[in-house]
Design a protein around this motif. Structure first.
Motif, PDB file in Angstrom:
ATOM      1  N   ILE A   1       0.837  -1.206   0.000  1.00 47.29           N
ATOM      2  CA  ILE A   1       0.000   0.000   0.000  1.00 47.29           C
ATOM      3  C   ILE A   1       0.869   1.251   0.000  1.00 47.29           C
ATOM      4  CG2 ILE A   1      -1.647   1.350   1.375  1.00 47.29           C
ATOM      5  CD1 ILE A   1      -2.657  -1.393   2.461  1.00 47.29           C
ATOM      6  N   LEU A   2       1.906   1.258   0.848  1.00 48.18           N
ATOM      7  CA  LEU A   2       2.724   2.456   1.025  1.00 48.18           C
ATOM      8  C   LEU A   2       3.730   2.666  -0.098  1.00 48.18           C
ATOM      9  CD1 LEU A   2       3.497   2.210   4.869  1.00 48.18           C
ATOM     10  CD2 LEU A   2       1.779   3.634   3.747  1.00 48.18           C
ATOM     11  N   ALA A   3       4.273   1.578  -0.618  1.00 44.48           N
ATOM     12  CA  ALA A   3       5.311   1.694  -1.656  1.00 44.48           C
ATOM     13  C   ALA A   3       5.125   0.627  -2.724  1.00 44.48           C
ATOM     14  CB  ALA A   3       6.699   1.571  -1.023  1.00 44.48           C
ATOM     15  N   PRO A   4       4.036   0.706  -3.478  1.00 48.63           N
ATOM     16  CA  PRO A   4       3.766  -0.323  -4.500  1.00 48.63           C
ATOM     17  C   PRO A   4       4.840  -0.376  -5.578  1.00 48.63           C
ATOM     18  CG  PRO A   4       2.303   1.571  -4.757  1.00 48.63           C
ATOM     19  CD  PRO A   4       2.999   1.750  -3.457  1.00 48.63           C
ATOM     20  N   GLU A   5       5.530   0.758  -5.796  1.00 51.98           N
ATOM     21  CA  GLU A   5       6.552   0.781  -6.856  1.00 51.98           C
ATOM     22  C   GLU A   5       7.769  -0.082  -6.519  1.00 51.98           C
ATOM     23  OE1 GLU A   5       7.638   4.266  -4.121  1.00 51.98           O
ATOM     24  OE2 GLU A   5       5.872   3.121  -4.758  1.00 51.98           O
ATOM     25  N   HIS A   6       7.920  -0.430  -5.239  1.00 51.96           N
ATOM     26  CA  HIS A   6       9.060  -1.257  -4.830  1.00 51.96           C
ATOM     27  C   HIS A   6       8.683  -2.712  -4.597  1.00 51.96           C
ATOM     28  CE1 HIS A   6      11.638   2.193  -4.551  1.00 51.96           C
ATOM     29  NE2 HIS A   6      10.880   2.774  -3.641  1.00 51.96           N
ATOM     30  N   SER A   7       7.432  -3.055  -4.880  1.00 55.55           N
ATOM     31  CA  SER A   7       6.962  -4.420  -4.640  1.00 55.55           C
ATOM     32  C   SER A   7       7.475  -5.364  -5.714  1.00 55.55           C
ATOM     33  CB  SER A   7       5.435  -4.448  -4.607  1.00 55.55           C
ATOM     34  OG  SER A   7       4.964  -5.769  -4.492  1.00 55.55           O
ATOM     35  N   SER A   8       7.875  -6.565  -5.279  1.00 50.70           N
ATOM     36  CA  SER A   8       8.338  -7.573  -6.238  1.00 50.70           C
ATOM     37  C   SER A   8       7.172  -8.388  -6.776  1.00 50.70           C
ATOM     38  CB  SER A   8       9.345  -8.512  -5.567  1.00 50.70           C
ATOM     39  OG  SER A   8       8.717  -9.227  -4.514  1.00 50.70           O
ATOM     40  N   GLY A   9       6.019  -8.332  -6.071  1.00 51.20           N
ATOM     41  CA  GLY A   9       4.841  -9.076  -6.516  1.00 51.20           C
ATOM     42  C   GLY A   9       4.813 -10.502  -6.022  1.00 51.20           C
ATOM     43  N   SER A  10       5.977 -11.116  -5.865  1.00 51.48           N
ATOM     44  CA  SER A  10       6.028 -12.528  -5.487  1.00 51.48           C
ATOM     45  C   SER A  10       5.691 -12.751  -4.017  1.00 51.48           C
ATOM     46  CB  SER A  10       7.422 -13.094  -5.774  1.00 51.48           C
ATOM     47  OG  SER A  10       8.416 -12.364  -5.075  1.00 51.48           O
ATOM     48  N   SER A  11       5.824 -11.709  -3.177  1.00 52.68           N
ATOM     49  CA  SER A  11       5.600 -11.883  -1.737  1.00 52.68           C
ATOM     50  C   SER A  11       4.158 -12.266  -1.425  1.00 52.68           C
ATOM     51  CB  SER A  11       5.973 -10.597  -0.986  1.00 52.68           C
ATOM     52  OG  SER A  11       5.264  -9.495  -1.507  1.00 52.68           O
ATOM     53  N   VAL A  12       3.229 -11.903  -2.306  1.00 51.68           N
ATOM     54  CA  VAL A  12       1.814 -12.202  -2.068  1.00 51.68           C
ATOM     55  C   VAL A  12       1.532 -13.692  -2.210  1.00 51.68           C
ATOM     56  CG1 VAL A  12      -0.546 -11.747  -2.829  1.00 51.68           C
ATOM     57  CG2 VAL A  12       1.156  -9.908  -2.883  1.00 51.68           C
ATOM     58  N   THR A  13       2.222 -14.348  -3.122  1.00 48.34           N
ATOM     59  CA  THR A  13       1.961 -15.759  -3.411  1.00 48.34           C
ATOM     60  C   THR A  13       2.816 -16.725  -2.596  1.00 48.34           C
ATOM     61  OG1 THR A  13       3.567 -15.673  -5.228  1.00 48.34           O
ATOM     62  CG2 THR A  13       1.254 -15.205  -5.757  1.00 48.34           C
ATOM     63  N   VAL A  14       3.856 -16.219  -1.934  1.00 52.13           N
ATOM     64  CA  VAL A  14       4.742 -17.087  -1.141  1.00 52.13           C
ATOM     65  C   VAL A  14       3.984 -17.652   0.050  1.00 52.13           C
ATOM     66  CG1 VAL A  14       6.770 -17.097   0.355  1.00 52.13           C
ATOM     67  CG2 VAL A  14       6.860 -15.928  -1.825  1.00 52.13           C
ATOM     68  N   LYS A  15       4.127 -18.955   0.301  1.00 47.97           N
ATOM     69  CA  LYS A  15       3.407 -19.604   1.397  1.00 47.97           C
ATOM     70  C   LYS A  15       4.241 -19.726   2.669  1.00 47.97           C
ATOM     71  CE  LYS A  15       0.300 -22.265  -1.580  1.00 47.97           C
ATOM     72  NZ  LYS A  15      -0.198 -23.619  -1.937  1.00 47.97           N
ATOM     73  N   ASP A  16       5.554 -19.798   2.513  1.00 45.77           N
ATOM     74  CA  ASP A  16       6.429 -19.957   3.674  1.00 45.77           C
ATOM     75  C   ASP A  16       6.617 -18.613   4.385  1.00 45.77           C
ATOM     76  OD1 ASP A  16       8.474 -21.558   5.249  1.00 45.77           O
ATOM     77  OD2 ASP A  16       9.741 -19.932   4.491  1.00 45.77           O
ATOM     78  N   SER A  17       6.353 -18.577   5.691  1.00 48.96           N
ATOM     79  CA  SER A  17       6.418 -17.322   6.455  1.00 48.96           C
ATOM     80  C   SER A  17       7.817 -16.729   6.466  1.00 48.96           C
ATOM     81  CB  SER A  17       5.952 -17.556   7.901  1.00 48.96           C
ATOM     82  OG  SER A  17       4.596 -17.911   7.935  1.00 48.96           O
ATOM     83  N   LEU A  18       8.836 -17.579   6.610  1.00 51.53           N
ATOM     84  CA  LEU A  18      10.212 -17.090   6.675  1.00 51.53           C
ATOM     85  C   LEU A  18      10.624 -16.458   5.351  1.00 51.53           C
ATOM     86  CD1 LEU A  18      12.565 -16.965   8.690  1.00 51.53           C
ATOM     87  CD2 LEU A  18      13.470 -19.055   7.643  1.00 51.53           C
ATOM     88  N   GLU A  19      10.225 -17.094   4.256  1.00 54.57           N
ATOM     89  CA  GLU A  19      10.542 -16.556   2.939  1.00 54.57           C
ATOM     90  C   GLU A  19       9.785 -15.249   2.697  1.00 54.57           C
ATOM     91  OE1 GLU A  19      12.389 -16.140  -0.673  1.00 54.57           O
ATOM     92  OE2 GLU A  19      12.823 -17.571   0.932  1.00 54.57           O
ATOM     93  N   ARG A  20       8.527 -15.213   3.144  1.00 52.12           N
ATOM     94  CA  ARG A  20       7.733 -13.994   2.993  1.00 52.12           C
ATOM     95  C   ARG A  20       8.360 -12.848   3.802  1.00 52.12           C
ATOM     96  NH1 ARG A  20       3.335 -15.536   5.245  1.00 52.12           N
ATOM     97  NH2 ARG A  20       2.578 -16.673   3.430  1.00 52.12           N
TER      98      ARG A  20
END
Length: 656
Positions: free
Chosen positions: A310-329
């Motif tokens: 929300i705060l910095a969408p321009e820096h989002s990689s996009g993949s964090s939304v689909t990652v299931k592992d908490s540590l990786e997220r």
């Protein structure tokens, strides 16, 4: 107890290993417990190991209760129960008793002094705080030889032993708290100078809102890791949350919901405002859950993922939304934050493990970098009249003072937090033990309004017993949050505390009350006896604004305390400000616990003038060995001193 020539008192134990199991605060408390038990014996000379073991298990000294079988096992663990019971045997029994009760924290019976309760420290927190120090103090001229500090070692605790680093860090958190001209910054400090720095550090830390009840200068001189780290974490937290309020960030008004009172937001603690802000942003992004803490609710890193998108969408990689592992997220979250310029206060593991302190620091830094609040939102104009500024300043003084007393509840806002009467009763009990009838009180949270009134009625009743001026005042006035009344009551409570402390120390005329006039006369006589010419007619004497009288008084109390080459004549506003800042720092360096601001001296705030002079008087009534052991005062009188007016048109008297 062993008093040294360097002005601090310590409890010495011959066995170094045993000495290292406790802080000096704990040793002093345990020594008192031991002496109390010994005095119960015949003449205090015949107590044996068997007597001591029985009394310790009966008193549940280590925080737990023993069964009959455990008590017998505890006694049998000492081969010679007939041996004399000295203090070291008491300490060994105490440690063994912990093992029997399952108590892991040797200070379980003591009030926690810092956010770090155990004698173990978090390596992640240490590394994070070291990085913070490296970032914010990298340009400091004195510290450039030791910064950057290696976060993988214990260098931090060694460096902190001279007190300079801690004083500098306090000034980063709340700029201007310490006049750095008064910090001892020689390349090689003697123990007395180190003690001065730590005294200054602790009194200044109290003045910005840290809880330092069970930390002594000797604990910092020894570099006790859990205490040093606990104090550093509080200082950094104050720095990171400094902007999380309506005064510093007016755009926070966007968080006020329809039909909600603005005062409600203004009275929230910074942590609560930060949570409210986070949930406000998460709601924008469609996040379904509510974050209620900085630990379990953020462990899966999903809330962080949504917040940063929300705060910095321009820096989002996009993949964090689909990652299931908490540590990786969590790893992707930190990479996202780094791209938007946020410093790393924690690791992915810290997020997953729910480290409260580090998560709070992380969210606070995100808020500092990008709060996402709209400049087009409904605006708020906080117009402060002179009266509002004065009220705000007094609220701060009383808030810091109450928190410094070590009561169980931390005060974030005087006008909101005191309305149920509980904190006022705790404060009264701390100042005048045994005064409060706890059987008739109600402990928070209090849902029924009449219970709050009952608490506050007892507050008013006790105030009248202490001869406070409370004409036409009722408990309901406090419940309603009457600012003028609350400030008036707190001032009388603080003044009562100061005068009682002085009365208890008075060697002559025992039992005689001390008045404001006594304090004024003492100060004038002290300055006169030192050979200096400054003199005041009352504690509202306008000449106090140039600071010369206070500096003369401090110099009279401790001749080497004031460096007169740093003192200005006080003829201009800037010179008076420099003198005022120097006065407060020197007073704290000498051991005065004061909460006023330079502005109080410049404006000659009579109430704060009394607290300052009384604190110096209290310090003088408890002379320290360093007053005679330190270097002599070879400086001549200040050339500016003669410029101070020796008379005033103000009438003498307290007028309080």
């Amino acid at each position: 107890m062993a008093a040294t020539a360097f002005g601090y008192v310590g409890v010495l134990v011959s066995d170094p290993w045993l000495q290292n199991q406790f802080t000096q605060v704990e040793l002093r408390s345990l020594k008192s417990q031991y002496l109390a038990m010994r005095d119960l014996s015949d003449g205090g000379m015949k107590m044996t190991a068997a007597d001591l073991a029985g009394r310790m298990s009966d008193l549940k000294l280590a925080g737990g209760s023993l069964s009959g079988e455990e008590r017998g096992s505890f006694r049998d663990s000492f081969p010679d129960l007939g041996q004399p019971a000295d203090f070291e045997l008491f300490l060994r029994m105490y440690l063994k008793l912990q093992g029997h009760t399952g108590t892991k924290n040797s200070s379980a019976f003591l009030k926690a002094a810092t956010t770090t309760l155990l004698h173990t420290i978090s390596e992640s927190e240490k590394a994070s705080y070291v990085e913070h120090i490296n970032n914010y103090l990298a340009g400091d001229e004195f510290l450039k030889k030791i910064i950057p500090i290696d976060p993988l070692t214990d260098d931090l605790f060694e460096i902190a032993k001279d007190g300079v680093l801690m004083c500098k860090l306090i000034n980063v958190a709340v700029p201007g708290t310490i006049d750095e001209r008064a910090i001892n910054t020689k390349a090689l400090l003697n123990p007395w100078e180190r003690n001065e720095n730590h005294t200054l550090c602790l009194n200044s830390a109290k003045a910005i809102g840290c809880t330092v009840v069970n930390i002594g200068t000797e604990d910092l001189i020894e570099g006790r890791p859990h205490l040093v780290l606990g104090l550093i974490s509080q200082i950094i937290k104050i720095q990171l949350l400094a902007d999380v309020n309506l005064k510093k960030t007016p755009l926070l008004v966007e968080l006020v919901e329809e039909n909600k009172d603005l005062d409600e937001l203004m009275n929230l603690a910074p942590e609560k405002i930060l949570l409210k802000w986070m949930n406000f942003q998460l709601k924008k992004g469609g996040y379904s859950r509510t974050v209620t803490n900085f630990s379990s609710d953020v462990k899966d890193a999903e809330a962080y993922t949504c917040l940063l998108n929300i705060l910095a969408p321009e820096h989002s990689s996009g993949s964090s939304v689909t990652v299931k592992d908490s540590l990786e997220r969590a790893k992707l979250v930190l990479e996202h934050a780094e791209r938007m310029g946020c410093k790393r206060y924690l690791t992915p593991k810290d997020i997953v493990e729910g480290s409260t302190n580090l998560n709070l620091a992380f969210v606070a830094h995100i808020f500092q970098k990008r709060n996402g609040l709209s400049s087009k939102a409904k605006q708020i104009t906080i117009f402060e009249t002179m009266e509002d500024i004065q009220v705000s300043r007094e609220e701060r003084v009383f808030r810091m003072w109450i928190n410094s007393l070590g009561i169980s509840t931390y005060v974030n806002n005087i006008f909101e937090d005191l309305r149920d009467g509980w904190i006022l009763l705790e404060t009264i009990d701390k100042i005048s033990p045994g005064t409060v009838c706890w059987k008739t009180t109600s402990r928070p949270p209090i849902k029924m309004p009449f219970r709050k009134v009952e608490n506050c009625n007892q507050v008013v009743k006790i105030g009248k017993q202490l001869k406070f001026s409370l004409v036409n005042v009722a408990g309901n006035d406090i419940v309603q949050g009457n600012k003028k009344l609350i400030l008036g009551f707190l001032w009388q409570l603080m003044r009562y505390n100061i005068l009682q402390l002085l009365k208890n120390l008075r060697s002559h005329s025992p039992g005689k009350d001390i008045t404001d006039v006594d304090i004024l006369n003492w100060a004038n006589n002290k300055v006169k006896d030192s050979g200096r010419r400054s003199h005041i007619e009352s504690l509202k004497d306008k000449t106090l604004s140039n600071g010369i009288f206070f500096l003369s008084l401090l110099s009279a109390v401790a001749p080497r305390a004031v460096d007169w080459t740093l003192v200005k004549s006080g003829e201009t506003e800037d010179e008076r400000k420099l003198n005022a800042s120097y006065i407060i720092t020197v007073a704290r360096k000498l051991g005065c616990s004061i909460f006023l601001l330079p502005e109080d001296i410049l404006e000659v705030n009579q109430k704060m003038m009394l607290t300052l002079v009384a604190s110096i008087m209290f310090r003088c009534s408890r002379p320290s060995p360093e007053d005679s052991s330190g270097p002599s005062d070879t400086d001549g009188g200040s050339p500016s001193e003669d410029s101070a007016s020796e008379t005033s048109t103000e009438e003498s008297g307290s007028g309080l």
